[in-house]
Design a protein around this motif. Sequence first.
Motif, PDB file in Angstrom:
ATOM      1  N   ALA A 129       0.837  -1.204   0.000  1.00 24.22           N
ATOM      2  CA  ALA A 129       0.000   0.000   0.000  1.00 24.22           C
ATOM      3  C   ALA A 129       0.869   1.250   0.000  1.00 24.22           C
ATOM      4  O   ALA A 129       0.544   2.241  -0.658  1.00 24.22           O
ATOM      5  CB  ALA A 129      -0.938  -0.004   1.206  1.00 24.22           C
ATOM      6  N   ALA A 130       1.997   1.207   0.708  1.00 23.60           N
ATOM      7  CA  ALA A 130       2.907   2.356   0.767  1.00 23.60           C
ATOM      8  C   ALA A 130       3.529   2.637  -0.601  1.00 23.60           C
ATOM      9  O   ALA A 130       3.833   3.791  -0.931  1.00 23.60           O
ATOM     10  CB  ALA A 130       4.009   2.109   1.788  1.00 23.60           C
ATOM     11  N   ALA A 131       3.707   1.601  -1.396  1.00 25.59           N
ATOM     12  CA  ALA A 131       4.336   1.752  -2.708  1.00 25.59           C
ATOM     13  C   ALA A 131       3.400   2.373  -3.737  1.00 25.59           C
ATOM     14  O   ALA A 131       3.836   2.763  -4.817  1.00 25.59           O
ATOM     15  CB  ALA A 131       4.833   0.394  -3.208  1.00 25.59           C
ATOM     16  N   SER A 132       2.137   2.468  -3.410  1.00 30.33           N
ATOM     17  CA  SER A 132       1.180   3.042  -4.355  1.00 30.33           C
ATOM     18  C   SER A 132       1.302   4.561  -4.391  1.00 30.33           C
ATOM     19  O   SER A 132       1.918   5.171  -3.530  1.00 30.33           O
ATOM     20  CB  SER A 132      -0.248   2.637  -3.982  1.00 30.33           C
ATOM     21  OG  SER A 132      -0.635   3.309  -2.811  1.00 30.33           O
ATOM     22  N   VAL A 133       0.721   5.159  -5.394  1.00 28.78           N
ATOM     23  CA  VAL A 133       0.710   6.611  -5.515  1.00 28.78           C
ATOM     24  C   VAL A 133      -0.280   7.155  -4.488  1.00 28.78           C
ATOM     25  O   VAL A 133      -1.463   6.804  -4.517  1.00 28.78           O
ATOM     26  CB  VAL A 133       0.321   7.045  -6.948  1.00 28.78           C
ATOM     27  CG1 VAL A 133       0.227   8.546  -7.050  1.00 28.78           C
ATOM     28  CG2 VAL A 133       1.322   6.483  -7.944  1.00 28.78           C
ATOM     29  N   ALA A 134       0.210   7.967  -3.594  1.00 25.90           N
ATOM     30  CA  ALA A 134      -0.609   8.461  -2.480  1.00 25.90           C
ATOM     31  C   ALA A 134      -1.900   9.113  -2.944  1.00 25.90           C
ATOM     32  O   ALA A 134      -1.903   9.966  -3.825  1.00 25.90           O
ATOM     33  CB  ALA A 134       0.196   9.448  -1.652  1.00 25.90           C
ATOM     34  N   GLY A 135      -2.983   8.681  -2.327  1.00 23.23           N
ATOM     35  CA  GLY A 135      -4.271   9.309  -2.552  1.00 23.23           C
ATOM     36  C   GLY A 135      -4.982   8.908  -3.825  1.00 23.23           C
ATOM     37  O   GLY A 135      -6.114   9.297  -4.055  1.00 23.23           O
ATOM     38  N   LYS A 136      -4.343   8.149  -4.689  1.00 25.09           N
ATOM     39  CA  LYS A 136      -4.977   7.751  -5.941  1.00 25.09           C
ATOM     40  C   LYS A 136      -5.335   6.279  -5.901  1.00 25.09           C
ATOM     41  O   LYS A 136      -4.565   5.453  -5.431  1.00 25.09           O
ATOM     42  CB  LYS A 136      -4.055   8.011  -7.126  1.00 25.09           C
ATOM     43  CG  LYS A 136      -3.828   9.472  -7.397  1.00 25.09           C
ATOM     44  CD  LYS A 136      -3.154   9.659  -8.727  1.00 25.09           C
ATOM     45  CE  LYS A 136      -3.017  11.150  -9.008  1.00 25.09           C
ATOM     46  NZ  LYS A 136      -2.527  11.398 -10.324  1.00 25.09           N
TER      47      LYS A 136
END
Length: 171
Positions: A129-136
Amino acid sequence: MASLAGVDDWSKYTSAPVPGNAEHLLNAASGVIRTYVEWSISREIIVDARIDAPGGTLLMLPTLLLVDVAAIAVDAVAVTDFDWSEAGMVERAVGWPRGFRRLTVSYTHGYETVPDEVKSYTVAVASAAAASVAGKVQESIGDWSATYATVERVFGSMGKTILNRYRRFAA
């Protein structure tokens, strides 16, 4: 309730850098995991839980690792004529009454130390989850589109085989 894995566990189970919101992500991952398995997994002391009385001789507490039953009361009257198993079953030869909120139970359950495979899975979900683009969650430009991870999305897409042995009711 404490997270199933701490920030200090992050580097034990992944080479991904520890993000500033690691504690939040680990708490979110722990919540999703606990919802899936339907109990806390980690050690927890429950005091005076109100439980529906099932009738019959067997009562199932919401756990897979019962450590101790300190007290049970039926309609506010203490009873001691019961036996319990680590699997969360409490048996009473004369039977339990039937009805909502008739039992009050104080008990201890869960692992004193969260199993490594559960810690590892918690960190894996939080790290993804941390590796994802924040907020998108998803974006598209023309023919191109991308779906990003959230704790819930990552948990749903990763294999649940590890957690099924900790789940109260098999899927």
